[in-house]
Design an enzyme around this catalytic site. Sequence first.
Site: not given
Length: 124
Positions: A42, A97, A103, A110, A112
């Site tokens: 990220d 999300n 968010g 994806h 996180h």
Amino acid sequence: MSTDPISAPDVAPADCLFCRIVAGEIPASVVERGERVLAFRDIDPKAPTHVLVVPLEHHRDVTAIAAADPAALAELVALGSRIAAAEAGGPYRLVFNTGAEVGQSVFHVHGHVLAGRSFTWPPG
């Protein structure tokens, strides 16, 4: 545009940030590439380990990939777990999300992978 409260305007894969990263059009710090998924760091990390894992094919969110390609979702989760084990010794948080209101800012599913420090609950 959809009126569904967890939706945002549909994005064509040609205009999708993560599709362009997968295609190599936009550089990323790649951690690993699998048969169906790509993991990269990220650019605004929220933990010592903060890696995004995305499917190579465009799916809007985790619900869409679960319905269309459960094997890709399973590979995404497995890769996230391997990365957390390799980089942070195992404990990790995997966050999806789904919807702008919670968010999601890139409408290509994806996960996180967050690890390397303690987290509080509830998040946000």
